[in-house]
Design an enzyme around this catalytic site. Structure first.
Site, PDB file in Angstrom:
ATOM      1  N   CYS A  89       0.847  -1.237   0.024  1.00  0.00           N
ATOM      2  CA  CYS A  89       0.019  -0.124  -0.012  1.00  0.00           C
ATOM      3  C   CYS A  89       0.903   1.245   0.097  1.00  0.00           C
ATOM      4  O   CYS A  89       1.597   1.608  -0.847  1.00  0.00           O
ATOM      5  CB  CYS A  89      -0.992  -0.191   1.233  1.00  0.00           C
ATOM      6  SG  CYS A  89      -2.370   1.068   0.877  1.00  0.00           S
TER       7      CYS A  89
ATOM      8  N   HIS B  20      -3.591  -5.264   0.388  1.00  0.00           N
ATOM      9  CA  HIS B  20      -2.884  -5.537   1.627  1.00  0.00           C
ATOM     10  C   HIS B  20      -2.907  -7.337   2.132  1.00  0.00           C
ATOM     11  O   HIS B  20      -4.001  -7.730   2.587  1.00  0.00           O
ATOM     12  CB  HIS B  20      -4.112  -4.980   2.844  1.00  0.00           C
ATOM     13  CG  HIS B  20      -3.518  -3.495   3.176  1.00  0.00           C
ATOM     14  ND1 HIS B  20      -2.754  -3.195   3.885  1.00  0.00           N
ATOM     15  CD2 HIS B  20      -4.198  -2.709   2.661  1.00  0.00           C
ATOM     16  CE1 HIS B  20      -2.680  -1.753   3.947  1.00  0.00           C
ATOM     17  NE2 HIS B  20      -3.493  -1.412   2.998  1.00  0.00           N
TER      18      HIS B  20
ATOM     19  N   GLU C 224      -1.677  -8.797   4.253  1.00  0.00           N
ATOM     20  CA  GLU C 224      -1.360  -9.162   5.707  1.00  0.00           C
ATOM     21  C   GLU C 224      -2.818  -8.934   6.368  1.00  0.00           C
ATOM     22  O   GLU C 224      -2.948  -9.673   7.472  1.00  0.00           O
ATOM     23  CB  GLU C 224      -0.414  -8.351   6.615  1.00  0.00           C
ATOM     24  CG  GLU C 224      -0.774  -6.947   6.674  1.00  0.00           C
ATOM     25  CD  GLU C 224      -1.246  -6.112   5.560  1.00  0.00           C
ATOM     26  OE1 GLU C 224      -0.608  -6.321   4.578  1.00  0.00           O
ATOM     27  OE2 GLU C 224      -1.779  -4.912   5.666  1.00  0.00           O
TER      28      GLU C 224
END
Ligand SMILES: *[C@@H]1O[C@H](CO)[C@@H](O)[C@H](O)[C@H]1NC(C)=O
Ligand SMILES: *[C@@H]1O[C@H](CO)[C@@H](O)[C@H](O)[C@H]1NC(C)=O
Ligand SMILES: *[C@@H]1O[C@H](CO)[C@@H](O)[C@H](O)[C@H]1NC(C)=O
Length: 312
Positions: free
Chosen positions: A130, A240, A242
């Site tokens: 990001c 993202h 994660e």
């Protein structure tokens, strides 16, 4: 004569074999340590001037790496020493300036050290998520190239390019997961700024440096969502990976079995890149002092979009 020739060839092959195989780097580092870059907090408090969202740490730990926080506002000498101690670095998402912040200054130093190391054959991977990806576009092109997109809080399927199939990043993914990534909204986007496909196509620095592996659109602007560098182990996702496994605060974060696999395959890929690096700390004491285990994450889920945060 033929016999001599044979012996000579045997000699040469014996001499060269070990050198050749280590150059091919089939040796792997089973104890990779990856730096995660901190950034300024939005409203600083005593003892809370910088932070790392814990999900980035868990992401890397889930694939067998240990994490060292990379603090902002340190000297070039400190960063060089740390660079020579760790096996890769991750630039997380967040909300600071990619042109002038402690995050930007540190990211630039590690980016330049990584380019220089890789040019010498010292394989050092860099990952931007990001904001981290946006930072990479700035570092590579030397200018602000982003366009506004309506993408603050939406999960999307990836539109893979033809280059994705043979990419280092995705080639080890199970075919079924690639199919799911291409058809289900498994990648969470929380950004207002993006690298437009048109911008990429007309920017020579970016085109020469990065391969586009996937794109997305907000319905209006088509933007680059996944890249890997042609010649360097440098990677970026506008989305993202994660969050799927480790963040629960927003309704648009996907948690399906395929979404969770996405987190782990992305982590496994980057950690496998860090296993090709052999930097190490000068001593075990120094390594212990640097690890993120020296800090405790704080539960922030009730007032922040992150479940847990490390404050520094
Ligand atoms: C800040 O950290 C120091 C050292 O860890 C501690 O002594 C102090 O109480 C902390 N201050 C606050 C406001 O938490
Ligand atoms: C970093 O340094 C800048 C000034 O150089 C300062 O304003 C900022 O508070 C510092 N941040 C941290 C987290 O040390
Ligand atoms: C932004 O995107 C959302 C869907 O993600 C949509 O509901 C909204 O209308 C869009 N806003 C604008 C200004 O296009």
């Amino acid at each position: 004569m033929a016999c001599h020739m044979f012996l000579l060839l045997l000699c040469i092959s014996l001499l060269y074999l070990p050198i050749y195989s280590s150059a091919k780097s089939d040796r792997l580092n089973d104890k990779p340590i990856i730096g995660v870059l901190a950034q300024e907090v939005y409203s600083p408090k005593p003892n809370q001037t910088a932070y790392i969202a814990a999900s980035y740490v868990k992401f890397l730990e889930s694939a067998g790496a240990r994490v060292v926080p990379v603090m902002i506002n340190r000297t070039l000498e400190e960063y060089k020493k740390l660079f020579n101690s760790i096996n890769g670095i991750l630039y997380p998402g967040g909300g600071v300036s990619i042109v002038s912040s402690g995050y930007e200054k540190a990211a630039k130093i590690f980016y330049e050290l990584a380019i220089e190391a890789n040019n010498r054959g010292d394989y050092f991977p860099v990952w931007g998520t990001c904001l981290g990806f946006e930072q990479l576009t700035y570092l590579t092109s030397g200018k602000a190239v982003l366009s506004y997109t309506n993408t603050s809080g939406v999960a999307l399927p990836l539109s893979f390019t033809n280059e994705a199939k043979d990419s280092r990043m995705f080639k080890g993914f199970p075919a079924q997961l690639i199919k799911a990534l291409a058809s289900e909204p498994l990648t969470e986007n929380s950004h207002k700024w993006s690298l437009g496909v048109l911008t990429y196509n007309t920017n020579e620095e970016l085109r020469k440096f990065y391969k586009v592996l996937s794109t997305n659109t907000d319905g209006n602007v088509e933007f680059v969502s996944t890249v890997e560098a042609h010649e360097y182990p440098i990677y970026g996702t506008q989305w993202h990976p994660e969050k799927n496994a480790f963040e629960w605060r927003q309704p648009y974060i996907p948690h399906s079995p395929s979404a969770i696999k996405t987190t782990f395959y992305m982590a496994e890929f980057f950690v496998s890149e860090a296993r090709k690096n052999f930097h190490k700390f000068e001593s075990e004491e120094e390594e212990s002092r640097a690890l993120i285990y020296n800090y405790n994450p704080v539960y922030t889920g009730t007032k922040s979009s992150f479940e847990q945060i490390y404050f520094f």
